[in-house]
Design a protein around this motif. Structure first.
Motif, PDB file in Angstrom:
ATOM      1  N   ASN A  91       0.828  -1.214   0.000  1.00  0.00           N
ATOM      2  CA  ASN A  91       0.000   0.000   0.000  1.00  0.00           C
ATOM      3  C   ASN A  91       0.861   1.262   0.000  1.00  0.00           C
ATOM      4  OD1 ASN A  91      -2.448   1.372  -0.098  1.00  0.00           O
ATOM      5  ND2 ASN A  91      -2.573   1.527   2.142  1.00  0.00           N
ATOM      6  N   LEU A  92       1.851   1.278  -0.909  1.00  0.00           N
ATOM      7  CA  LEU A  92       2.707   2.440  -1.163  1.00  0.00           C
ATOM      8  C   LEU A  92       3.682   2.742  -0.024  1.00  0.00           C
ATOM      9  CD1 LEU A  92       0.071   4.887  -2.718  1.00  0.00           C
ATOM     10  CD2 LEU A  92       1.136   2.871  -3.721  1.00  0.00           C
ATOM     11  N   SER A  93       4.012   1.766   0.795  1.00  0.00           N
ATOM     12  CA  SER A  93       4.973   2.020   1.872  1.00  0.00           C
ATOM     13  C   SER A  93       6.408   1.792   1.418  1.00  0.00           C
ATOM     14  CB  SER A  93       4.664   1.135   3.084  1.00  0.00           C
ATOM     15  OG  SER A  93       4.854  -0.238   2.775  1.00  0.00           O
ATOM     16  N   THR A  94       6.649   0.897   0.465  1.00  0.00           N
ATOM     17  CA  THR A  94       8.001   0.647  -0.043  1.00  0.00           C
ATOM     18  C   THR A  94       8.216   1.476  -1.297  1.00  0.00           C
ATOM     19  OG1 THR A  94       7.938  -1.607   0.840  1.00  0.00           O
ATOM     20  CG2 THR A  94       9.632  -1.121  -0.795  1.00  0.00           C
ATOM     21  N   PHE A  95       9.373   2.162  -1.376  1.00  0.00           N
ATOM     22  CA  PHE A  95       9.599   3.177  -2.403  1.00  0.00           C
ATOM     23  C   PHE A  95       9.713   2.570  -3.795  1.00  0.00           C
ATOM     24  CE2 PHE A  95      11.883   7.012  -4.073  1.00  0.00           C
ATOM     25  CZ  PHE A  95      10.966   7.956  -3.631  1.00  0.00           C
ATOM     26  N   TRP A  96      10.646   1.654  -4.012  1.00  0.00           N
ATOM     27  CA  TRP A  96      10.859   0.996  -5.301  1.00  0.00           C
ATOM     28  C   TRP A  96      10.756  -0.509  -5.158  1.00  0.00           C
ATOM     29  CZ3 TRP A  96      16.048   3.935  -6.629  1.00  0.00           C
ATOM     30  CH2 TRP A  96      15.752   5.264  -6.985  1.00  0.00           C
ATOM     31  N   GLY A  97      10.433  -1.177  -6.270  1.00  0.00           N
ATOM     32  CA  GLY A  97      10.348  -2.634  -6.282  1.00  0.00           C
ATOM     33  C   GLY A  97      11.678  -3.283  -6.626  1.00  0.00           C
ATOM     34  N   ILE A  98      12.084  -3.181  -7.900  1.00  0.00           N
ATOM     35  CA  ILE A  98      13.300  -3.836  -8.391  1.00  0.00           C
ATOM     36  C   ILE A  98      14.146  -2.804  -9.120  1.00  0.00           C
ATOM     37  CG2 ILE A  98      14.237  -5.702  -9.805  1.00  0.00           C
ATOM     38  CD1 ILE A  98      11.456  -7.028  -9.680  1.00  0.00           C
ATOM     39  N   TYR A  99      15.441  -2.790  -8.868  1.00  0.00           N
ATOM     40  CA  TYR A  99      16.358  -1.871  -9.540  1.00  0.00           C
ATOM     41  C   TYR A  99      17.479  -2.706 -10.171  1.00  0.00           C
ATOM     42  CZ  TYR A  99      19.228   2.393 -10.210  1.00  0.00           C
ATOM     43  OH  TYR A  99      19.955   3.421 -10.738  1.00  0.00           O
ATOM     44  N   VAL A 100      17.545  -2.677 -11.509  1.00  0.00           N
ATOM     45  CA  VAL A 100      18.631  -3.307 -12.254  1.00  0.00           C
ATOM     46  C   VAL A 100      19.527  -2.175 -12.744  1.00  0.00           C
ATOM     47  CG1 VAL A 100      19.254  -4.794 -14.187  1.00  0.00           C
ATOM     48  CG2 VAL A 100      17.088  -5.171 -12.971  1.00  0.00           C
ATOM     49  N   GLY A 101      20.727  -2.070 -12.222  1.00  0.00           N
ATOM     50  CA  GLY A 101      21.622  -0.980 -12.581  1.00  0.00           C
ATOM     51  C   GLY A 101      22.985  -1.487 -13.028  1.00  0.00           C
ATOM     52  N   GLY A 102      23.420  -1.075 -14.215  1.00  0.00           N
ATOM     53  CA  GLY A 102      24.746  -1.422 -14.704  1.00  0.00           C
ATOM     54  C   GLY A 102      24.874  -2.819 -15.263  1.00  0.00           C
ATOM     55  N   THR A 131       4.255 -10.341 -11.028  1.00  0.00           N
ATOM     56  CA  THR A 131       3.223  -9.372 -10.712  1.00  0.00           C
ATOM     57  C   THR A 131       3.822  -8.394  -9.699  1.00  0.00           C
ATOM     58  OG1 THR A 131       1.425 -10.946 -11.088  1.00  0.00           O
ATOM     59  CG2 THR A 131       0.931  -9.036  -9.712  1.00  0.00           C
ATOM     60  N   LEU A 132       3.651  -7.108  -9.944  1.00  0.00           N
ATOM     61  CA  LEU A 132       4.223  -6.100  -9.050  1.00  0.00           C
ATOM     62  C   LEU A 132       3.178  -5.024  -8.810  1.00  0.00           C
ATOM     63  CD1 LEU A 132       7.826  -4.795  -9.060  1.00  0.00           C
ATOM     64  CD2 LEU A 132       5.963  -3.134  -9.074  1.00  0.00           C
ATOM     65  N   VAL A 133       2.875  -4.761  -7.539  1.00  0.00           N
ATOM     66  CA  VAL A 133       1.773  -3.849  -7.220  1.00  0.00           C
ATOM     67  C   VAL A 133       2.132  -2.924  -6.063  1.00  0.00           C
ATOM     68  CG1 VAL A 133       0.024  -5.505  -8.008  1.00  0.00           C
ATOM     69  CG2 VAL A 133       0.693  -5.485  -5.608  1.00  0.00           C
ATOM     70  N   ASP A 134       1.583  -1.704  -6.113  1.00  0.00           N
ATOM     71  CA  ASP A 134       1.464  -0.800  -4.968  1.00  0.00           C
ATOM     72  C   ASP A 134       2.787  -0.325  -4.383  1.00  0.00           C
ATOM     73  OD1 ASP A 134      -1.276  -1.020  -5.226  1.00  0.00           O
ATOM     74  OD2 ASP A 134      -1.464  -2.605  -3.718  1.00  0.00           O
ATOM     75  N   PHE A 135       3.780  -0.041  -5.243  1.00  0.00           N
ATOM     76  CA  PHE A 135       4.998   0.593  -4.768  1.00  0.00           C
ATOM     77  C   PHE A 135       4.824   2.107  -4.829  1.00  0.00           C
ATOM     78  CE2 PHE A 135       6.456  -3.649  -5.226  1.00  0.00           C
ATOM     79  CZ  PHE A 135       7.472  -3.777  -4.277  1.00  0.00           C
ATOM     80  N   LYS A 136       5.470   2.806  -3.912  1.00  0.00           N
ATOM     81  CA  LYS A 136       5.192   4.224  -3.716  1.00  0.00           C
ATOM     82  C   LYS A 136       5.634   5.099  -4.877  1.00  0.00           C
ATOM     83  CE  LYS A 136       6.090   8.018  -0.466  1.00  0.00           C
ATOM     84  NZ  LYS A 136       6.758   8.387   0.815  1.00  0.00           N
ATOM     85  N   ASP A 137       6.866   4.929  -5.350  1.00  0.00           N
ATOM     86  CA  ASP A 137       7.453   5.855  -6.312  1.00  0.00           C
ATOM     87  C   ASP A 137       7.628   5.239  -7.690  1.00  0.00           C
ATOM     88  OD1 ASP A 137       8.909   8.586  -6.528  1.00  0.00           O
ATOM     89  OD2 ASP A 137      10.356   7.180  -7.383  1.00  0.00           O
ATOM     90  N   ARG A 138       8.316   4.122  -7.773  1.00  0.00           N
ATOM     91  CA  ARG A 138       8.548   3.412  -9.037  1.00  0.00           C
ATOM     92  C   ARG A 138       8.466   1.911  -8.807  1.00  0.00           C
ATOM     93  NH1 ARG A 138      12.148   7.903  -9.426  1.00  0.00           N
ATOM     94  NH2 ARG A 138      12.003   9.005 -11.416  1.00  0.00           N
ATOM     95  N   GLY A 139       8.077   1.203  -9.869  1.00  0.00           N
ATOM     96  CA  GLY A 139       7.986  -0.240  -9.761  1.00  0.00           C
ATOM     97  C   GLY A 139       9.302  -0.922 -10.076  1.00  0.00           C
ATOM     98  N   VAL A 140       9.695  -0.871 -11.359  1.00  0.00           N
ATOM     99  CA  VAL A 140      10.917  -1.533 -11.825  1.00  0.00           C
ATOM    100  C   VAL A 140      11.775  -0.508 -12.552  1.00  0.00           C
ATOM    101  CG1 VAL A 140      11.860  -3.372 -13.275  1.00  0.00           C
ATOM    102  CG2 VAL A 140       9.698  -3.729 -12.056  1.00  0.00           C
ATOM    103  N   LEU A 141      13.089  -0.545 -12.300  1.00  0.00           N
ATOM    104  CA  LEU A 141      14.033   0.350 -12.956  1.00  0.00           C
ATOM    105  C   LEU A 141      15.111  -0.461 -13.659  1.00  0.00           C
ATOM    106  CD1 LEU A 141      13.419   1.519  -9.808  1.00  0.00           C
ATOM    107  CD2 LEU A 141      14.529   3.508 -10.798  1.00  0.00           C
ATOM    108  N   PHE A 142      15.380  -0.117 -14.917  1.00  0.00           N
ATOM    109  CA  PHE A 142      16.512  -0.656 -15.666  1.00  0.00           C
ATOM    110  C   PHE A 142      17.394   0.527 -16.046  1.00  0.00           C
ATOM    111  CE2 PHE A 142      13.917  -4.408 -16.298  1.00  0.00           C
ATOM    112  CZ  PHE A 142      14.825  -5.438 -16.474  1.00  0.00           C
ATOM    113  N   GLY A 143      18.608   0.595 -15.507  1.00  0.00           N
ATOM    114  CA  GLY A 143      19.521   1.661 -15.843  1.00  0.00           C
ATOM    115  C   GLY A 143      20.843   1.127 -16.348  1.00  0.00           C
TER     116      GLY A 143
END
Length: 555
Positions: A160-171, A181-193
């Motif tokens: 319910n939007l308490s955790t900021f991001w779900g998954i971060y793939v960086g580099g 299935t990914l639901v209800d993250f506060k700021d962003r769900g999945v990031l690929f950088g």
């Protein structure tokens, strides 16, 4: 040929005999070897499906496991994903998340070469982490790292939007996230950088081989948080070369008006090369006039693209908004085709279908259906920018309506009135505005006070139900090499002639244009006997009959 066939039959017969007779040393197939082969096949099936009896390189977590005494074996599982990701480091290893709900108290950092699999939506990962800029599952490494791993068959819950991001793939490269299935993250769900930080510069080494497919993501993109009034994405991508995003359902419709981000958003200022976004369903809450959401309503917003292809998507609410399009080493900067972009209902606030901002060189927009918007396709160059080598063809744009005293089918906008347009082609589109709330203009070629506009070709289009001018231009600089041929303009409320703001185009051709009512059948296709059949001019597109038809679809 007959002798070859005979040899094959003899070989098959000999193999069958060998398999069913007593084995001797040196036989081709031995019972133990066959059993080992079956075991290996079973192991691969276990790991692929995420269930089974265990394998040497598979480690398990269970809600009944124990981090202190467990070994990660199927009979002695760990209890948390944190313990598993902290322990398992061998390339090719798999962490299997048994069915159950896991509430993680620490961030899990997955090492390169290690994958995570679950039992589907019954393997649920949550977190008590609430700090900004913190993800539940981290896959961060120096640029150019070969991840060679996947994350699949899991459910990530942001509580319910308490955790900021779900998954971060960086580099990392060669990372696949699928069937989650990914639901209800506060700021962003999945990031690929391509980078592993938040720097807005392009990476030194672009990430390659990353994929995101068969996922369902919802309510995981913010707008108008205390950390900034801008849109985030359920899926965020940047620094990617050849990334594939397909067969996902991504929705952002659940938050109060003015607080919903985008389904897909650029990350680290984008920098995307040769990426493809296709066959997805994207849902975005309709535009509204509320705090933090006035004027921005995107389903896809990306930056600094070359060779980007977007096709086969269904987008309900929101637009495709792209910024800084250059061809680079590709034949096009962006190729947007065969998408359905629509609103469920007409909106009194400005909604667009496709928006290209800043410089755009080498864009192809074709075979799209855009419905119930205020603007169909628009270009927004800034001062000193160029819109050049543009092809807009075979699109169906319908029910375009007036919103906030504006509206139109295809347009170029610039408040600075200092930009250039060159080689701008509009061929064989069917552009039909709302008959009950018609927009002011059909095609708007902008208002230049400095700069130039030349090599503009508008041919074989159907343009109907316009309130004022079907083709308009503002500013003080006239157009050069303007060709308007074999279009059908009908139901124009203020005459059928173009409006050039008192300017006279040079090297101007206006020929073969009609003012007749089309005879439309299903989905605005021409019907037998239509005066628009064989009434077009050859622009290089395939056609049936003696000449091309006018409109987006050949009879």
């Amino acid at each position: 040929m007959k002798s070859v066939t005979l040899k094959k039959r003899v070989a098959i017969f000999a193999l069958a005999v060998t398999s069913f007779t007593a084995c001797k040393k040196g036989d081709v197939i031995q019972p133990d070897a066959a059993a080992a082969t079956d075991s290996a096949i079973t192991d691969r099936r276990i790991r692929t499906g995420g269930t089974g009896t265990g394998a040497a390189n598979t480690f398990y977590i269970s809600t009944s496991g124990n981090d202190a005494t467990g070994t990660g074996a199927i009979g002695a599982p760990w209890k948390t994903l944190y313990k598993a990701t902290s322990t398992v480091s061998a390339s090719g290893a798999i962490i299997h998340v048994n069915a159950g709900t896991y509430v993680e108290t620490q961030q899990s950092a997955l090492k390169p070469g290690v994958s995570i699999e679950g039992d589907g939506v019954t393997s649920i990962l949550k977190s008590t982490l609430t700090a900004d800029w913190t993800e539940l599952l981290s896959l961060r490494s120096p640029e150019g790292t070969n991840g060679n791993q996947h994350v699949s068959n899991l459910k990530f819950d942001g509580q319910n939007l308490s955790t900021f991001w779900g998954i971060y793939v960086g580099g990392r490269s060669n990372v696949s996230i699928h069937d989650i299935t990914l639901v209800d993250f506060k700021d962003r769900g999945v990031l690929f950088g391509g980078r592993n930080d938040g720097n807005g510069a392009p990476p030194s080494v672009y990430a390659t081989g990353n994929t995101f497919y068969n996922n369902t993501v919802s309510n995981s993109a913010a707008y108008n948080l205390s950390t900034g009034t801008y849109g985030r994405g359920c899926l965020n991508i940047g620094g990617q070369d050849g990334m594939l995003i397909y067969n996902n359902t991504i929705s952002q419709t659940s938050r109060p008006e003015g607080y919903n981000g985008w389904p897909i958003k650029g990350w680290n200022e984008g920098y995307l090369k040769g990426c493809k976004i296709y066959n997805n369903t994207l849902n975005k809450i309709p535009m509204g006039n509320s705090t933090g959401n006035t004027g921005w309503n995107f389903a896809i917003e990306l930056f600094n693209e070359s060779g980007l292809e977007i096709y086969g998507n269904t987008i309900i609410g929101g637009s495709i908004d792209l910024n800084y399009q250059t061809k680079g080493s590709y034949t096009y900067s962006v190729y947007i085709h065969d998408n359905v972009i629509k609103q469920t209902n007409l909106n009194s606030w400005i909604e667009s279908g496709i928006v290209l901002e800043y410089n755009t060189d080498g864009a192809i927009i074709e075979n799209n259906t855009i419905d119930k918007k205020a603007h169909g396709i628009e270009f927004n160059p800034r001062s000193g920018n160029a819109v050049q080598n543009i092809t807009i063809q075979k699109n169906l744009i319908t029910n375009i309506t007036m919103a906030q005293n504006t509206g139109g089918l295809i347009g170029i906008f610039n408040n600075d009135a200092n930009f250039s347009v060159n080689n701008f082609n509009v061929f064989n589109n069917t552009l039909v505005a709302s008959a009950t709330d018609a927009p002011w203009w059909g095609i708007n070629l902008g208002g230049l006070n400095t700069g130039f506009a030349k090599n503009i070709n508008i041919k074989n289009n159907i343009i109907g139900n316009i309130k004022s001018g079907w083709l308009v231009q503002g500013g003080t600089v006239g157009m050069d090499m303007l060709s308007i041929q074999n279009n059908d303009i009908y139901n124009n409320g203020n005459g059928n002639n173009p409006k050039y703001n008192g300017l006279t185009p040079t090297n101007y051709s206006y020929t073969g244009n009609l003012n007749v009512l089309p005879t439309f059948g299903t989905n605005y296709a021409l019907t037998s006997g239509s005066p628009l059949i064989d009434a077009g001019i050859n622009v290089g597109l395939p056609f049936l009959g003696t000449k091309p038809d006018i409109g987006y679809k050949e009879f």
